[in-house]
Design a protein around this motif. Sequence first.
Motif, PDB file in Angstrom:
ATOM      1  N   PRO A  16       0.820  -1.209   0.000  1.00 32.24           N
ATOM      2  CA  PRO A  16       0.000   0.000   0.000  1.00 32.24           C
ATOM      3  C   PRO A  16       0.855   1.261   0.000  1.00 32.24           C
ATOM      4  N   LEU A  17       0.413   2.267  -0.721  1.00 32.23           N
ATOM      5  CA  LEU A  17       1.048   3.580  -0.665  1.00 32.23           C
ATOM      6  C   LEU A  17       0.596   4.283   0.615  1.00 32.23           C
ATOM      7  N   LEU A  18      -0.708   4.228   0.855  1.00 36.71           N
ATOM      8  CA  LEU A  18      -1.287   4.895   2.022  1.00 36.71           C
ATOM      9  C   LEU A  18      -1.960   3.850   2.903  1.00 36.71           C
ATOM     10  N   GLU A  19      -1.651   3.882   4.186  1.00 44.01           N
ATOM     11  CA  GLU A  19      -2.311   2.992   5.147  1.00 44.01           C
ATOM     12  C   GLU A  19      -2.880   3.830   6.279  1.00 44.01           C
ATOM     13  N   VAL A  20      -4.171   3.750   6.458  1.00 47.05           N
ATOM     14  CA  VAL A  20      -4.855   4.510   7.509  1.00 47.05           C
ATOM     15  C   VAL A  20      -5.425   3.503   8.505  1.00 47.05           C
ATOM     16  N   ARG A  21      -5.120   3.684   9.777  1.00 50.47           N
ATOM     17  CA  ARG A  21      -5.592   2.739  10.789  1.00 50.47           C
ATOM     18  C   ARG A  21      -6.255   3.481  11.930  1.00 50.47           C
ATOM     19  N   ASP A  22      -7.491   3.078  12.214  1.00 52.89           N
ATOM     20  CA  ASP A  22      -8.246   3.550  13.380  1.00 52.89           C
ATOM     21  C   ASP A  22      -8.215   5.080  13.502  1.00 52.89           C
ATOM     22  N   LEU A  23      -8.391   5.746  12.399  1.00 54.85           N
ATOM     23  CA  LEU A  23      -8.336   7.220  12.375  1.00 54.85           C
ATOM     24  C   LEU A  23      -9.591   7.797  13.034  1.00 54.85           C
ATOM     25  N   LYS A  24      -9.367   8.766  13.936  1.00 54.36           N
ATOM     26  CA  LYS A  24     -10.493   9.430  14.603  1.00 54.36           C
ATOM     27  C   LYS A  24     -10.322  10.936  14.520  1.00 54.36           C
ATOM     28  N   LYS A  25     -11.432  11.612  14.304  1.00 54.60           N
ATOM     29  CA  LYS A  25     -11.452  13.067  14.426  1.00 54.60           C
ATOM     30  C   LYS A  25     -12.706  13.431  15.224  1.00 54.60           C
ATOM     31  N   HIS A  26     -12.495  13.828  16.466  1.00 52.75           N
ATOM     32  CA  HIS A  26     -13.593  14.220  17.348  1.00 52.75           C
ATOM     33  C   HIS A  26     -13.471  15.716  17.619  1.00 52.75           C
ATOM     34  N   TYR A  27     -14.623  16.400  17.628  1.00 51.15           N
ATOM     35  CA  TYR A  27     -14.649  17.837  17.947  1.00 51.15           C
ATOM     36  C   TYR A  27     -15.458  18.033  19.219  1.00 51.15           C
ATOM     37  N   PRO A  28     -15.049  18.952  20.082  1.00 45.33           N
ATOM     38  CA  PRO A  28     -15.923  19.269  21.220  1.00 45.33           C
ATOM     39  C   PRO A  28     -17.170  19.999  20.712  1.00 45.33           C
ATOM     40  N   ALA A  29     -18.352  19.563  21.158  1.00 47.07           N
ATOM     41  CA  ALA A  29     -19.597  20.219  20.748  1.00 47.07           C
ATOM     42  C   ALA A  29     -19.814  21.454  21.614  1.00 47.07           C
ATOM     43  N   ALA A  30     -20.577  22.421  21.078  1.00 46.79           N
ATOM     44  CA  ALA A  30     -20.895  23.617  21.880  1.00 46.79           C
ATOM     45  C   ALA A  30     -21.651  23.174  23.127  1.00 46.79           C
ATOM     46  N   ARG A  31     -21.261  23.716  24.285  1.00 51.25           N
ATOM     47  CA  ARG A  31     -21.875  23.313  25.552  1.00 51.25           C
ATOM     48  C   ARG A  31     -23.198  24.070  25.747  1.00 51.25           C
ATOM     49  N   GLY A  32     -24.283  23.347  26.056  1.00 49.44           N
ATOM     50  CA  GLY A  32     -25.583  23.976  26.295  1.00 49.44           C
ATOM     51  C   GLY A  32     -25.586  24.686  27.638  1.00 49.44           C
ATOM     52  N   LEU A  33     -26.615  25.528  27.859  1.00 52.55           N
ATOM     53  CA  LEU A  33     -26.679  26.347  29.076  1.00 52.55           C
ATOM     54  C   LEU A  33     -26.688  25.487  30.343  1.00 52.55           C
ATOM     55  N   PHE A  34     -27.476  24.372  30.296  1.00 51.65           N
ATOM     56  CA  PHE A  34     -27.618  23.556  31.505  1.00 51.65           C
ATOM     57  C   PHE A  34     -26.856  22.232  31.411  1.00 51.65           C
ATOM     58  N   ARG A  35     -26.070  22.083  30.351  1.00 52.14           N
ATOM     59  CA  ARG A  35     -25.374  20.812  30.183  1.00 52.14           C
ATOM     60  C   ARG A  35     -24.001  20.878  30.838  1.00 52.14           C
ATOM     61  N   ARG A  36     -23.756  19.938  31.766  1.00 50.42           N
ATOM     62  CA  ARG A  36     -22.459  19.973  32.463  1.00 50.42           C
ATOM     63  C   ARG A  36     -21.373  19.273  31.662  1.00 50.42           C
ATOM     64  N   ALA A  37     -21.723  18.060  31.175  1.00 54.54           N
ATOM     65  CA  ALA A  37     -20.695  17.267  30.495  1.00 54.54           C
ATOM     66  C   ALA A  37     -20.445  17.810  29.096  1.00 54.54           C
ATOM     67  N   GLN A  38     -19.188  17.850  28.710  1.00 48.41           N
ATOM     68  CA  GLN A  38     -18.815  18.287  27.367  1.00 48.41           C
ATOM     69  C   GLN A  38     -19.129  17.151  26.390  1.00 48.41           C
ATOM     70  N   ARG A  39     -19.973  17.421  25.400  1.00 48.27           N
ATOM     71  CA  ARG A  39     -20.255  16.393  24.400  1.00 48.27           C
ATOM     72  C   ARG A  39     -19.220  16.454  23.288  1.00 48.27           C
ATOM     73  N   VAL A  40     -19.081  15.345  22.590  1.00 51.72           N
ATOM     74  CA  VAL A  40     -18.066  15.252  21.549  1.00 51.72           C
ATOM     75  C   VAL A  40     -18.745  14.862  20.238  1.00 51.72           C
ATOM     76  N   ILE A  41     -18.405  15.576  19.168  1.00 51.15           N
ATOM     77  CA  ILE A  41     -18.914  15.202  17.839  1.00 51.15           C
ATOM     78  C   ILE A  41     -17.913  14.225  17.224  1.00 51.15           C
ATOM     79  N   GLN A  42     -18.379  13.005  16.978  1.00 49.79           N
ATOM     80  CA  GLN A  42     -17.482  11.971  16.438  1.00 49.79           C
ATOM     81  C   GLN A  42     -17.566  11.990  14.918  1.00 49.79           C
ATOM     82  N   ALA A  43     -16.924  12.972  14.292  1.00 52.27           N
ATOM     83  CA  ALA A  43     -17.036  13.137  12.836  1.00 52.27           C
ATOM     84  C   ALA A  43     -16.445  11.936  12.099  1.00 52.27           C
TER      85      ALA A  43
END
Length: 340
Positions: A16-43
């Motif tokens: 293989p020229l390119l090998e990608v393994r278990d690639l993850k890109k997660h973004y922190p989601a905007a925190r709501g007014l009453f939400r304590r835990a930081q949610r994560v967008i698993q793009a």
Amino acid sequence: MSVSDSRAPRQDAQAPLLEVRDLKKHYPAARGLFRRAQRVIQAVDGVSFSVARGETLALVGESGCGKTTTGKAVLRLIQPTSGSVRLDGEELLDLPPERMREYRRHMQIIFQDPYASLNPRMTAGEIVGEPLRNFPAAGGRPRQQELAWLFSKVGLRPEAMRKYPHEFSGGQRQRLGIARALALRPRLIVCDEPVSALDVSVQAQVINLLMDLQQEMGIAYLFVAHDLAVVRHISHRVAVMYLGRIVEVADRDTLFSRPLHPYTEILLSAAPVPDPHRPAQRKLLPGDPPSPANPPSGCRFHTRCPLAQPVCRERQPALTERPGGPGATPGTQWVACHFR
Ligand code: SF4
């Protein structure tokens, strides 16, 4: 668009020229007014694939499935959260910025919107020649000759070097984008929906140009697209993504003739049928895609899958090899489903 015979599946024997393994890109989601835990967008959430030299691997799926994010994370245009990206065996995610800069000459990108990706204040010659400011011309020619060669490679006349982007048609602007990507003779080009903003007649010309350049220069393409007719024409293999994960990978002919994953089946059934004697058997995908900030448990497709069983909610299916039919090449079809 007819299917080219030259798109025969590549064999696994090629390193293989390119090998990608278990690639993850997660973004922190905007925190709501009453939400304590930081949610994560698993793009992108645990994507693995490889691309051979001179091969086209298409990444397909609904809008928002993570295919463009995957392409940009491979190039480190956005920094992945975790995983491994190897080009010719070299781990790119560990490279310091100066070494990464050197590696960028081997990996280029063609963007979806050719107009937005070209600086309107620069001439076509300056745009295409920009990469040659930082790196020597790979062809060993003087810069002006190299530019003329690049313009001819993409079907533009040398006089066009003096024009500005607004003086070109959409198809010509995409040719400029391709010439700029070719300037450093990359081994891999990420094509991010490169023809979706173009007229259908121009799409075929640009796709055929990309295929000719691949044949001549041995470039590999990671081809991000949602148009399955285009994918069927250009790709050797296809990876289908759903909600940040790959659910099926197969060589092109196997995938289009015998899709196994229920999501792939539905996706293909929605594509236009080129044969007027074969009735379209369109299957509809129920509901909207779930949010990547709150993906379903187990198999992420279970909330929309017509075959879903209780186990699908509990256990995530692994992407595993399927034996294939008579005469099938080993390793040509991988599916993430408990029942297929
Ligand atoms: S694992 Fe279950 S929910 Fe997922 S695709 Fe297969 S049948 Fe459908």
